[in-house]
Motif scaffolding. Structure first.
Motif, PDB file in Angstrom:
ATOM      1  N   LYS A   1     -21.548 -17.383   8.718  1.00 36.45           N
ATOM      2  CA  LYS A   1     -21.325 -18.225   9.890  1.00 36.45           C
ATOM      3  C   LYS A   1     -22.617 -18.364  10.699  1.00 36.45           C
ATOM      4  CE  LYS A   1     -18.990 -16.958  13.576  1.00 36.45           C
ATOM      5  NZ  LYS A   1     -17.896 -16.258  14.281  1.00 36.45           N
ATOM      6  N   ASN A   2     -23.322 -17.260  10.882  1.00 36.99           N
ATOM      7  CA  ASN A   2     -24.579 -17.285  11.640  1.00 36.99           C
ATOM      8  C   ASN A   2     -25.656 -18.090  10.937  1.00 36.99           C
ATOM      9  OD1 ASN A   2     -24.874 -15.366  14.250  1.00 36.99           O
ATOM     10  ND2 ASN A   2     -23.229 -14.636  12.934  1.00 36.99           N
TER      11      ASN A   2
ATOM     12  N   LYS B   1     -25.053 -20.676   8.884  1.00 36.78           N
ATOM     13  CA  LYS B   1     -24.653 -22.082   9.012  1.00 36.78           C
ATOM     14  C   LYS B   1     -24.862 -22.628  10.414  1.00 36.78           C
ATOM     15  CE  LYS B   1     -21.260 -22.377   5.295  1.00 36.78           C
ATOM     16  NZ  LYS B   1     -19.810 -22.399   4.998  1.00 36.78           N
ATOM     17  N   GLN B   2     -24.690 -21.765  11.418  1.00 37.68           N
ATOM     18  CA  GLN B   2     -24.847 -22.214  12.804  1.00 37.68           C
ATOM     19  C   GLN B   2     -26.302 -22.186  13.257  1.00 37.68           C
ATOM     20  OE1 GLN B   2     -22.215 -19.544  14.857  1.00 37.68           O
ATOM     21  NE2 GLN B   2     -20.408 -20.784  14.448  1.00 37.68           N
TER      22      GLN B   2
ATOM     23  N   TYR C   1     -30.247 -23.759   4.496  1.00 40.12           N
ATOM     24  CA  TYR C   1     -30.342 -23.751   5.959  1.00 40.12           C
ATOM     25  C   TYR C   1     -31.694 -23.270   6.459  1.00 40.12           C
ATOM     26  CZ  TYR C   1     -25.371 -24.717   6.027  1.00 40.12           C
ATOM     27  OH  TYR C   1     -24.147 -25.312   5.855  1.00 40.12           O
TER      28      TYR C   1
ATOM     29  N   LYS D   1     -28.089 -19.555  13.726  1.00 39.74           N
ATOM     30  CA  LYS D   1     -28.379 -18.416  14.601  1.00 39.74           C
ATOM     31  C   LYS D   1     -29.146 -17.324  13.880  1.00 39.74           C
ATOM     32  CE  LYS D   1     -24.326 -19.080  17.526  1.00 39.74           C
ATOM     33  NZ  LYS D   1     -22.943 -18.607  17.726  1.00 39.74           N
TER      34      LYS D   1
END
Length: 110
Positions: free
Chosen positions: A29-30, A32-33, A60, A35
């Protein structure tokens, strides 16, 4: 006594500072976001996990390093075994990368 690698100490500090996430779902998730600044993958992670993260991180544009093993990574952050760690802070990420590329004094002891 084997000296702990500086990168592992830095991971411990990042953990205490709340600049680090672990676990497949959370790390993904991090990434993809946008972060995650750096993903650390244990050398003894499964081939599937390695492939998945090599692909995702290159998609990414997140730095990925494979180092240590799941036990060392877990111990560094005061947890049980960890295969995946993402550092979410640019400062910590840079320091860890530097510590990995610099030769440590440990290497000269036989």
């Amino acid at each position: 006594m084997m000296m702990k690698h500086k990168a592992l100490s830095l991971l411990g500090m990042a953990m205490r500072a709340g600049k680090l996430v672990t676990g497949d779902e959370t790390v993904l998730k991090n990434v993809k976001q946008g972060k995650a600044r750096l993903v650390i993958l244990a050398g003894d992670a499964s081939d599937n996990t390695k492939k998945k993260y090599r692909d995702k991180c290159s998609t990414y544009n997140v730095k990925l390093v494979e180092m240590f093993d799941r036990v060392s990574l877990g111990e560094a952050i005061g947890k049980s075994e960890r295969v995946l760690i993402a550092v979410t802070d640019a400062g910590f990420s840079a320091s860890i990368m530097r510590s990995l590329t610099q030769p440590t004094e440990v290497e000269y002891i036989d």
